[in-house]
Design a protein around this motif. Structure first.
Motif, PDB file in Angstrom:
ATOM      1  N   ALA A   3      -3.306   8.642  -1.147  1.00  0.00           N
ATOM      2  CA  ALA A   3      -3.324   7.478  -0.239  1.00  0.00           C
ATOM      3  C   ALA A   3      -2.983   6.140  -1.007  1.00  0.00           C
ATOM      4  N   PHE A   4      -2.640   5.116  -0.156  1.00  0.00           N
ATOM      5  CA  PHE A   4      -2.515   3.758  -0.666  1.00  0.00           C
ATOM      6  C   PHE A   4      -3.636   3.180  -0.348  1.00  0.00           C
ATOM      7  N   CYS A   5      -4.212   2.266  -1.253  1.00  0.00           N
ATOM      8  CA  CYS A   5      -5.733   1.612  -0.757  1.00  0.00           C
ATOM      9  C   CYS A   5      -5.101   0.036  -1.116  1.00  0.00           C
ATOM     10  N   PRO A   6      -5.612  -0.931  -0.530  1.00  0.00           N
ATOM     11  CA  PRO A   6      -5.289  -2.460  -0.540  1.00  0.00           C
ATOM     12  C   PRO A   6      -6.187  -3.012  -1.697  1.00  0.00           C
ATOM     13  N   GLY A   7      -5.829  -2.499  -2.893  1.00  0.00           N
ATOM     14  CA  GLY A   7      -6.594  -3.219  -3.953  1.00  0.00           C
ATOM     15  C   GLY A   7      -6.158  -2.589  -5.422  1.00  0.00           C
ATOM     16  N   PHE A   8      -6.726  -3.188  -6.448  1.00  0.00           N
ATOM     17  CA  PHE A   8      -6.567  -2.453  -7.663  1.00  0.00           C
ATOM     18  C   PHE A   8      -7.502  -1.288  -7.684  1.00  0.00           C
ATOM     19  N   VAL A   9      -7.178  -0.094  -7.801  1.00  0.00           N
ATOM     20  CA  VAL A   9      -8.287   1.019  -7.467  1.00  0.00           C
ATOM     21  C   VAL A   9      -8.807   1.348  -9.207  1.00  0.00           C
ATOM     22  N   ARG A  10      -9.961   1.599  -8.836  1.00  0.00           N
ATOM     23  CA  ARG A  10     -10.793   1.755 -10.083  1.00  0.00           C
ATOM     24  C   ARG A  10     -12.371   2.192  -9.806  1.00  0.00           C
ATOM     25  N   SER A  41      -0.700  -6.863   3.810  1.00  0.00           N
ATOM     26  CA  SER A  41      -2.280  -6.544   3.447  1.00  0.00           C
ATOM     27  C   SER A  41      -2.742  -7.498   2.468  1.00  0.00           C
ATOM     28  N   GLU A  42      -4.058  -8.003   2.569  1.00  0.00           N
ATOM     29  CA  GLU A  42      -4.812  -8.869   1.414  1.00  0.00           C
ATOM     30  C   GLU A  42      -5.433  -7.740   0.639  1.00  0.00           C
ATOM     31  N   PRO A  43      -5.602  -7.858  -0.804  1.00  0.00           N
ATOM     32  CA  PRO A  43      -6.439  -7.041  -1.513  1.00  0.00           C
ATOM     33  C   PRO A  43      -7.883  -7.244  -1.094  1.00  0.00           C
ATOM     34  N   TRP A  44      -8.723  -6.283  -1.303  1.00  0.00           N
ATOM     35  CA  TRP A  44      -9.954  -6.547  -0.971  1.00  0.00           C
ATOM     36  C   TRP A  44     -11.156  -5.584  -2.082  1.00  0.00           C
ATOM     37  N   CYS A  45     -12.216  -6.057  -1.976  1.00  0.00           N
ATOM     38  CA  CYS A  45     -13.191  -5.500  -3.053  1.00  0.00           C
ATOM     39  C   CYS A  45     -14.086  -4.627  -2.158  1.00  0.00           C
ATOM     40  N   GLY A  46     -14.413  -3.248  -2.608  1.00  0.00           N
ATOM     41  CA  GLY A  46     -15.162  -2.585  -1.964  1.00  0.00           C
ATOM     42  C   GLY A  46     -14.910  -1.016  -2.220  1.00  0.00           C
ATOM     43  N   VAL A  47     -15.476  -0.086  -1.475  1.00  0.00           N
ATOM     44  CA  VAL A  47     -15.211   1.389  -1.676  1.00  0.00           C
ATOM     45  C   VAL A  47     -14.649   1.955  -0.344  1.00  0.00           C
ATOM     46  N   GLN A  48     -13.839   2.806  -0.425  1.00  0.00           N
ATOM     47  CA  GLN A  48     -12.870   3.531   0.732  1.00  0.00           C
ATOM     48  C   GLN A  48     -13.295   4.969   0.519  1.00  0.00           C
ATOM     49  N   VAL A  49     -13.764   5.596   1.579  1.00  0.00           N
ATOM     50  CA  VAL A  49     -13.986   6.939   1.559  1.00  0.00           C
ATOM     51  C   VAL A  49     -12.763   7.823   2.212  1.00  0.00           C
ATOM     52  N   ILE A  50     -12.055   8.399   1.310  1.00  0.00           N
ATOM     53  CA  ILE A  50     -10.778   8.820   1.646  1.00  0.00           C
ATOM     54  C   ILE A  50     -10.709  10.466   1.894  1.00  0.00           C
ATOM     55  N   ASP A  51     -10.486  11.373   3.139  1.00  0.00           N
ATOM     56  CA  ASP A  51     -10.052  12.265   3.271  1.00  0.00           C
ATOM     57  C   ASP A  51      -9.179  13.059   2.531  1.00  0.00           C
ATOM     58  N   LEU A  52      -9.498  13.845   1.705  1.00  0.00           N
ATOM     59  CA  LEU A  52      -8.384  14.553   0.571  1.00  0.00           C
ATOM     60  C   LEU A  52      -7.474  15.317   1.297  1.00  0.00           C
ATOM     61  N   GLU A  53      -7.708  15.988   2.560  1.00  0.00           N
ATOM     62  CA  GLU A  53      -6.853  16.704   3.220  1.00  0.00           C
ATOM     63  C   GLU A  53      -5.639  15.787   3.910  1.00  0.00           C
ATOM     64  N   THR A  54      -6.062  14.450   4.454  1.00  0.00           N
ATOM     65  CA  THR A  54      -5.053  13.826   5.482  1.00  0.00           C
ATOM     66  C   THR A  54      -4.686  12.552   4.608  1.00  0.00           C
ATOM     67  N   GLY A  55      -5.604  12.130   3.570  1.00  0.00           N
ATOM     68  CA  GLY A  55      -5.167  10.654   3.138  1.00  0.00           C
ATOM     69  C   GLY A  55      -5.645   9.578   4.011  1.00  0.00           C
ATOM     70  N   ALA A  56      -6.486   9.979   5.237  1.00  0.00           N
ATOM     71  CA  ALA A  56      -6.841   8.922   5.993  1.00  0.00           C
ATOM     72  C   ALA A  56      -8.223   8.270   5.403  1.00  0.00           C
TER      73      ALA A  56
END
Length: 383
Positions: free
Chosen positions: A275-282, A317-332
């Protein structure tokens, strides 16, 4: 004053009373911050029986999130200067790397106990290892109970020392000596069964600050046991993790959650984008079929000129700060938690299993003075 949006039932336990704190321990005045979340995020935590730990080195905040008794989101915030890597070896233990210390927290509550008639877990700092300012990043627990951490300034994995700032444990083969020069920006640590399996570095440079010129595609994952590079060509990789026998990593400079299909040669390894996330992922944690990915706003020069900029433009998209919970099977994206305002950068994310409403104690308030617990006296023991 902290404002929260989209989750009016949220509560925060703030360690801001400073009467007894030393100057180094005092929490600075915090500008306004807004929290928001996806519908059902707090219920998702509660139904899975988990809490979520988040660190922000920028603000010096260590967060513990859980579901409140009324169904809303419970946010516990504590101040630890430059809060960095988090590890949760078991339900009753949390490790946290900070500016100049590695801290081991222990949960002092039993299975049926609560504190403040609300929290079902209370993590208290019980061991503090003073390392000095060595830019510690990821942290883990070895099989023998020792803490291991990424010593980024000295380009090595290390353990705390009873006499010195640290004891070197391992260094990449291309690093010629243990020296106070951040050469390759070693940062991430993947543990498996109490053993360091893989580490990430921004480059394989062996000169001071050499990694800064290799941010775009110089990133590597290294097998700790063999010293071999597992895969290269990454962009500022962070947070390698072993989960269900698979190696995951955040390709931070591209904003992507990935898994690595290893091969005998690094050139034959394959990076699979989930998945792509709108931010510097860490910051990366797991529970069930979900990954919890930390996002930061790429505000500083070291984040500029990366592929992430182009991807954000392409997705409008603009980058944002927080946490995304991603479904590993679908990437959603199944759920999300967002922080807006003065806090724009996170470092780590960790799942705390088996708790609903966790809290911690810090040194910036008087609470830690009054919470005194003890073990039971064993009548059969003798001095």
């Amino acid at each position: 004053m902290t404002e929260r949006e989209d989750q009016p039932n949220a509560q925060a336990a703030e360690g801001t009373t400073q009467n007894s704190a030393t100057e180094e321990q005092k929490a600075p005045e915090q500008p306004q911050v807004k929290y928001s979340m996806s519908p059902g995020f707090s219920s998702f935590l509660g139904s899975n029986g988990i809490g979520l730990g988040i660190s922000s080195y920028q603000s010096g905040k260590f967060y513990l999130l859980g579901q409140n008794t009324d169904g809303g989101l419970l946010v516990d915030e504590r101040f630890f200067r430059k809060a960095m890597g988090i590890a949760v070896p078991d339900k009753d233990t949390i490790l946290l790397a900070t500016l100049f210390q590695i801290i081991r927290f222990r949960n002092v509550l039993g299975p049926e106990q609560q504190i403040n008639n609300l929290y079902d877990a209370c993590y208290v700092p019980r061991e503090l290892f003073v390392t000095g300012e060595i830019d510690a990043h990821d942290v883990g627990l070895l099989k023998d109970g020792r803490i291991v951490f990424v010593n980024t300034l000295f380009n090595c994995l290390a353990t705390p020392s009873s006499r010195h700032s640290f004891t070197p444990l391992w260094k990449p083969p291309f690093i010629s000596k243990i020296v106070k020069e951040d050469r390759c920006h070693l940062n991430g640590l993947a543990m498996e069964d109490g053993v360091p399996r893989y580490v990430t570095a921004v480059s394989k440079s062996d000169t001071i600050d050499g990694w800064r010129d290799r941010r775009y595609d110089g990133g590597i994952i290294i097998d700790v046991a063999t010293g071999e590079i597992v895969i290269g060509g990454l962009s500022m990789p962070h947070s390698p993790r072993m989960y269900n026998g698979r190696l995951y990593v955040l390709n931070s400079g591209t904003g992507e959650l990935c898994w690595v299909e290893t091969a005998d040669k690094a050139a034959d390894a394959t990076l699979h984008v989930i998945a792509f996330c709108p931010g510097f992922v860490r910051g990366l944690g797991f529970h069930g079929k979900y990954a919890f990915v930390g996002l930061s706003k790429p505000r500083y020069e070291r984040f500029e000129g990366l592929a992430l900029d182009k991807k954000l433009a392409e997705t409008d998209s603009e980058p944002w700060c927080g946490v995304q919970v991603i479904d590993l099977e679908t990437g959603a994206v199944a759920h999300w938690f967002r922080i807006d305002g003065a806090i724009g950068e996170l470092y780590d994310v960790a799942v705390v299993g088996g708790v609903f409403r966790p809290m911690s104690l810090g040194f910036a308030s008087n609470e830690i003075l009054g919470l005194v617990t003890h073990d039971e006296l064993d009548d059969a023991s003798s001095l």
